[in-house]
Design a protein around this motif. Structure first.
Motif, short mmCIF file in Angstrom:
data_model
loop_
_atom_site.label_atom_id
_atom_site.label_comp_id
_atom_site.label_asym_id
_atom_site.label_seq_id
_atom_site.Cartn_x
_atom_site.Cartn_y
_atom_site.Cartn_z
N ALA A 150 57.72 120.02 -41.59
CA ALA A 150 58.51 119.22 -40.64
C ALA A 150 57.80 119.15 -39.29
O ALA A 150 57.72 118.07 -38.67
N GLU A 151 57.27 120.26 -38.84
CA GLU A 151 56.54 120.29 -37.56
C GLU A 151 55.27 119.44 -37.64
O GLU A 151 54.96 118.68 -36.72
N ALA A 152 54.55 119.54 -38.75
CA ALA A 152 53.33 118.73 -38.92
C ALA A 152 53.66 117.24 -38.95
O ALA A 152 52.92 116.42 -38.40
N ILE A 153 54.77 116.89 -39.58
CA ILE A 153 55.20 115.48 -39.60
C ILE A 153 55.48 115.02 -38.18
O ILE A 153 55.05 113.93 -37.77
N SER A 154 56.19 115.82 -37.42
CA SER A 154 56.55 115.42 -36.06
C SER A 154 55.30 115.26 -35.18
O SER A 154 55.29 114.42 -34.27
N ARG A 155 54.24 116.01 -35.48
CA ARG A 155 52.98 115.90 -34.72
C ARG A 155 52.05 114.82 -35.29
O ARG A 155 50.98 114.60 -34.74
N ARG A 156 52.47 114.21 -36.42
CA ARG A 156 51.62 113.21 -37.10
C ARG A 156 50.29 113.84 -37.51
O ARG A 156 49.24 113.21 -37.48
N ASP A 157 50.37 115.08 -37.96
CA ASP A 157 49.19 115.86 -38.37
C ASP A 157 48.96 115.66 -39.86
O ASP A 157 49.86 115.87 -40.67
N THR A 158 47.77 115.26 -40.23
CA THR A 158 47.45 115.02 -41.64
C THR A 158 46.56 116.10 -42.24
O THR A 158 46.15 115.98 -43.40
N THR A 159 46.29 117.16 -41.51
CA THR A 159 45.43 118.21 -42.04
C THR A 159 46.19 119.10 -43.03
O THR A 159 47.41 119.26 -42.93
N LYS A 160 45.45 119.66 -43.96
CA LYS A 160 46.06 120.56 -44.94
C LYS A 160 46.55 121.83 -44.24
O LYS A 160 45.85 122.39 -43.40
N ARG A 161 47.74 122.26 -44.61
CA ARG A 161 48.28 123.49 -44.06
C ARG A 161 47.53 124.68 -44.66
O ARG A 161 47.28 124.71 -45.87
N PRO A 162 47.20 125.68 -43.86
CA PRO A 162 46.53 126.88 -44.42
C PRO A 162 47.37 127.58 -45.48
O PRO A 162 46.83 128.16 -46.42
N SER A 163 48.70 127.48 -45.38
CA SER A 163 49.58 128.17 -46.33
C SER A 163 49.92 127.32 -47.55
O SER A 163 50.66 127.77 -48.42
N ALA A 164 49.39 126.09 -47.63
CA ALA A 164 49.72 125.20 -48.75
C ALA A 164 49.13 125.74 -50.04
O ALA A 164 48.04 126.29 -50.07
N PRO A 165 49.86 125.57 -51.16
CA PRO A 165 49.30 125.98 -52.45
C PRO A 165 48.16 125.06 -52.83
O PRO A 165 48.04 123.94 -52.31
N GLY A 166 47.35 125.52 -53.74
CA GLY A 166 46.30 124.66 -54.25
C GLY A 166 44.92 125.24 -54.07
O GLY A 166 44.75 126.32 -53.51
N PRO A 167 43.94 124.50 -54.56
CA PRO A 167 42.56 124.98 -54.47
C PRO A 167 42.09 124.98 -53.03
O PRO A 167 42.56 124.22 -52.20
N THR A 168 41.16 125.86 -52.76
CA THR A 168 40.56 125.89 -51.43
C THR A 168 39.39 124.93 -51.41
O THR A 168 38.75 124.69 -52.42
N ALA A 169 39.17 124.38 -50.25
CA ALA A 169 38.10 123.38 -50.12
C ALA A 169 36.74 124.02 -50.23
O ALA A 169 36.54 125.16 -50.01
#
Length: 169
Positions: A150-169
């Motif tokens: 929600a905070e990232a949406i309000s900032r219009r931030d499109t970067t991946k969250r460090p806590s997001a599940p999934g493979p690491t880049a």
């Protein structure tokens, strides 16, 4: 009605094994296993299998557009799952408890793609379902992720969250 599972579910066990493999860093083999299972299940197969597989498969894609496609499939399948079917797999589970995470993932993918109106719709839906989350570590982690997205949406931030599940880049 019995609350015990009817018996082992080989498909759910195979999904669980692939998820475990993916979480240990073996993303590509885990993805291939889940894609093979998807081919076996089919688009009209057991909705619990489809929902679970698609939900976890989405986490194995770094590209938010690819993840989004699987998260949409997971939400669509969840709409066809009954509480009875969920409880056959695990007593005490309810399909309503799936929705906060499903909508959260959609919100996060839409956000990463810069589609902030769609992201807002799904983060709001996730929050509406948040009371269905358990009062445990899992529920707390999802509530934290809801706030982060929600905070990232309000900032219009499109970067991946460090806590997001999934493979690491």
């Amino acid at each position: 009605m019995s609350t015990a599972p009817a018996g082992p579910d080989p498909t759910m066990e195979a999904i669980g094994q692939a998820v475990t493999e993916g979480r240990t860093g073996n993303t590509l083999p885990a993805r291939h296993k889940l894609l093979d299972l998807w081919s076996q299940i089919g688009v009209t197969g057991d909705p619990l299998h489809r929902c679970s597989l698609a939900h976890y498969l989405a986490d194995l894609y770094e590209d938010p557009a690819q993840a989004l496609a699987w998260d949409v499939r997971a939400l669509d399948a969840a709409d066809a799952v009954t509480d009875q079917r969920v409880q056959e797999h695990h007593a005490g589970l309810h399909i309503t408890g799936f929705y906060p995470s499903l909508h959260l993932n959609l919100a996060d993918n839409y956000r990463r793609l810069g589609s902030f109106d769609a992201a807002t719709e799904h983060i709001n839906a996730a929050k509406e379902h948040a009371p269905d989350l358990p009062q445990d570590a899992y529920g707390a982690s999802l509530r934290t992720a809801l706030d982060e997205v929600a905070e990232a949406i309000s900032r219009r931030d499109t970067t991946k969250r460090p806590s997001a599940p999934g493979p690491t880049a």
